[in-house]
Structure formats: C-alpha cells, structure tokens
Design a protein around this motif. Structure first.
Motif, short mmCIF file in Angstrom:
data_model
loop_
_atom_site.label_atom_id
_atom_site.label_comp_id
_atom_site.label_asym_id
_atom_site.label_seq_id
_atom_site.Cartn_x
_atom_site.Cartn_y
_atom_site.Cartn_z
N PRO A 1 0.80 -1.23 0.00
CA PRO A 1 0.00 0.00 0.00
C PRO A 1 0.83 1.28 0.00
O PRO A 1 0.32 2.34 -0.35
CB PRO A 1 -0.84 -0.11 1.27
N PHE B 1 -11.70 -9.23 -3.83
CA PHE B 1 -10.56 -8.67 -3.11
C PHE B 1 -9.92 -9.74 -2.24
O PHE B 1 -10.59 -10.68 -1.80
CB PHE B 1 -11.00 -7.50 -2.23
N ARG C 1 -5.85 -11.07 -0.06
CA ARG C 1 -4.50 -10.84 0.45
C ARG C 1 -3.54 -11.88 -0.12
O ARG C 1 -3.92 -13.02 -0.39
CB ARG C 1 -4.49 -10.92 1.97
N CYS D 1 -2.04 -6.45 -0.26
CA CYS D 1 -3.38 -6.24 -0.80
C CYS D 1 -3.44 -6.72 -2.24
O CYS D 1 -2.43 -6.70 -2.97
CB CYS D 1 -3.75 -4.77 -0.76
N PHE E 1 -9.19 -0.52 -1.22
CA PHE E 1 -9.39 -1.00 0.15
C PHE E 1 -9.58 0.20 1.07
O PHE E 1 -8.74 1.11 1.10
CB PHE E 1 -8.16 -1.77 0.63
N CYS F 1 -14.58 -2.32 0.69
CA CYS F 1 -13.84 -2.10 -0.55
C CYS F 1 -14.80 -1.48 -1.56
O CYS F 1 -15.98 -1.83 -1.61
CB CYS F 1 -13.29 -3.41 -1.11
N GLU G 1 -11.57 -9.05 6.77
CA GLU G 1 -10.13 -9.17 6.96
C GLU G 1 -9.74 -10.31 7.90
O GLU G 1 -8.73 -10.96 7.71
CB GLU G 1 -9.56 -7.86 7.49
#
Length: 376
Positions: free
Chosen positions: A38, A151, A153, A171, A206, A211, A236
């Motif tokens: 990020p 979305f 990780r 992300c 995010f 999101c 998350e």
C-alpha cells in the motif's frame, strides 16, 4: 473426446467440456491477479489464460519495484484439451479452494525468476456488467465478456535472480473472465476489426471497513460504453465467511471523474478524483499515484508476447526494463496500473488506478497532440 470433468453435470451443450460452444477464434478464459504494497514499495500482476480455438494457453507474472525496475516472466504452450491442466512450463496455477484460495508458483528455470504466491479472499465474489463491443461501423460483435471480481490478500515471495521480494499480507484483487475479445495475431479482412480509440479507468480500493470498485469505459465524446461502481464487504479477519454470500454487497453509481495529466510528455494520470454515488449521497474519492506498472509486462499490447499469440509447443522468456526510462508515447506502454493512496473525507484507503488512454478524448484534450495515435 472426453475429459475427466465430463463426469460432473456441468455441460452447457451436447459436446464434451473439452470444446467451447463458439467457433470464434478469440474465445478465451482468463484468470488475472494483482498484488501490491500500500505504500508503493512494489506491485505485481499475473495473467493466466487459455484460447481453445487458437490452441494456446499462456501466462505471465511481472513485478515493479519502487526504483522503477520491472521484470516479467512469460510462457506459452499448446492448449491441452483438458484446460484444468493449468501449467505452462515452470508456472502453475492451482485452485486450492474454489472462490477462496489460489496459488501461483514458478519453479527454478533459466530465466532466474521464481515465485510462490497464495491469494486468500477477503471479500465475496461478484459479477461486473457484461462487456459488449460491436465492430465500429459494422454489425459484428467483436467482444463479449463476463467477469467477476474479488478482493484478497497475498503471501509468499517473488525472486529475481536470487533477490527475493517477500510478499506478506499484501493487498490484491483478482478477476476471472470468459467469452471472446481481441487477442492473438490480428485477423485479416476488414480493417475495422479493432477500435483505435480507448479511454478506460478502473479503480478498486481498500478502505478500513469496506472495498469500493469503480470503472468507466468511454468513447471520445465521453459517452460511457460501460460504467459501474460497487461496494464489497471486507472480511479481513474472518476466514470462514461465505464467499458466495452477496448480502453485504451493494451496486452504486459511477460518477464523474476529474483527473490531472500534468506530465506534458505522457498520458499517465498524475492525480485527480472521481465520485461514487449512492442515492442522494455523493462521495468524492481523491487519488494520489505512488507507483506505475505497465500491463505490457503481462502481455497486454505486447508486440511479440501478446495474449493468445502462437509461440509453439512450449516457450518461455523474461524481460527487464525501468519504467522511468521508457518511451512514454509508445502505444504498447499506455495500458498501466498505478498504486494509489485514496482519501474520501477523513478516511484513507489504498488501491489501484488502471487507465488506458489511446486516441482522442475531448474532455481532456487528447487527440490534438501529446498522444499516441493522435496528431502531433
């Protein structure tokens, strides 16, 4: 010819699952991923696709770092009849858990690029509106695609000639699309098979509690061929959420965009804002680019390793460049994604701004100079 998945009740035609319904040469199915830090330390993109009527399966992984260095691995093979064999040379895509966990690996090979990356979903999946593109001035449907997005990780690593980039809780977003679209070697006949104008924006972001997903695809006069905006719930810390549960998902409206193009030598956005509209509420999202990635690295617009191009039974290669040294006017470098810092009121988020600006676009004054395919 049968494949093992014909044992499941999934057929949509009287043919085996080995065969696609359409004979269109550009029929395809693709997996696409991105992942990023990020703060703009790195960004990577991955593409994996099959083009059954072209008999091609290809893939690519590319990473750019904060110093501007971008490295790419690309591979292509003859497409197997069983398209669940998602392995092209040293690169392999595994669906560990449907709609939730996917893994991409590149084993040791003579390019010096290796990887072991696992994507874990943090949102449900949801469809975008269908893309439909007719040949300009004609009747042929030259692109028709369905896509869903999600979305998530990333964890793992990417190594370039022994230099390892750790990927820890990075992300990312993925999509899965299918249908038919421009790919491979250009077809003969009419000269109007591919459009020579494009204005496309895409921004998944995010936020601390959700999101958002924004996109618009416009003609030169600003008329939207397709635009949409969506809000995804963000899970998350919940690895047991239902990835198919759309109850927390909302469709909203893509509002106006106001980008800045302050580099006189390029069409790369240097900042700006766009609006998300939900009922009477307008949320303005301001974006600040941190790092630029060229989609050329994973095959988009590549003159030799473009998507669906026939490279033989099996070939793979690598390429290195620095994004600070490229020709900013080269058409094949116009498709980019930028890691962005986003703000909306007192909330701060991070995400990606994808853009392609080719040919004229009246609102931003493109087509009169400072442009690929425009007057000089």
């Amino acid at each position: 010819m049968l494949i093992k998945y014909d044992d499941l009740p999934l057929q949509q035609t009287v043919e085996s699952l080995a065969y696609v319904e359409t004979s269109d040469r550009d029929a395809y199915g693709r997996y696409w991923f991105n992942g990023y830090d990020p703060n703009g330390e790195f960004y990577f993109g991955i593409a994996f696709a099959m083009y059954p009527n072209r008999e091609v399966m290809d893939c690519a992984l590319s990473i750019v770092r904060k110093d501007g260095s971008q490295d790419s691995f690309r591979a292509s093979r003859r497409c197997p009849l069983d398209r669940t064999e998602m392995e092209v040379g040293p690169l392999k895509l595994e669906i560990v858990e449907l709609m939730r966990v996917l893994r991409v690996t590149i084993t040791d090979n003579d390019t010096g690029i290796t990887a072991d990356l696992t994507f874990t979903a943090t949102s449900p999946v949801h469809e975008e509106p269908v893309d439909r593109v007719r040949q300009e001035g004609g009747v042929r449907m030259v692109a028709k695609m369905q896509r869903y997005t999600q979305f998530g990780r990333w964890n793992g690593f990417i190594a370039i000639k022994g230099e390892k980039q750790a990927i820890v809780n990075a992300c990312g977003m993925r999509d899965r699309s299918w249908g038919w679209r421009f790919c491979g070697e250009p077809q003969g006949g009419t000269h109007r098979l591919r459009p020579n104008q494009a204005f496309y924006l895409w921004a998944p972001i995010f936020w601390p509690d959700r999101c958002t997903h924004y996109s618009t695809w416009e003609k030169a006069d600003g008329l939207a061929l397709k635009d949409f905006a969506q809000v995804f719930p963000l899970y998350e810390n919940d690895t047991a959420f239902d990835v198919m549960d759309g109850s927390g998902f909302r469709t909203i409206k893509a509002g106006e965009h106001r980008l800045r193009f302050e580099d006189p030598d390029s069409r790369f956005a240097t900042g700006g804002e766009f609006d998300l509209i939900e009922g009477s509420r307008i949320t303005t999202v301001k974006v600040e680019p941190l790092l630029r990635f060229h989609m050329y690295g994973i095959g988009y617009g590549h003159p030799e390793w473009g998507h669906g191009m026939w490279k033989g039974e099996l070939e793979y290669t690598s390429e290195h460049w620095n994004v600070n040294d490229i020709d900013k006017q080269a058409v094949h470098f116009q498709h980019i994604q930028q890691v962005i810092r986003a703000t909306a009121g007192d909330q701060v988020g991070h995400g990606v701004l994808e853009q392609t600006v080719i040919g004229p676009h009246d609102r931003y004054g493109f087509g009169e100079g400072r442009t690929p395919l425009g007057a000089k």
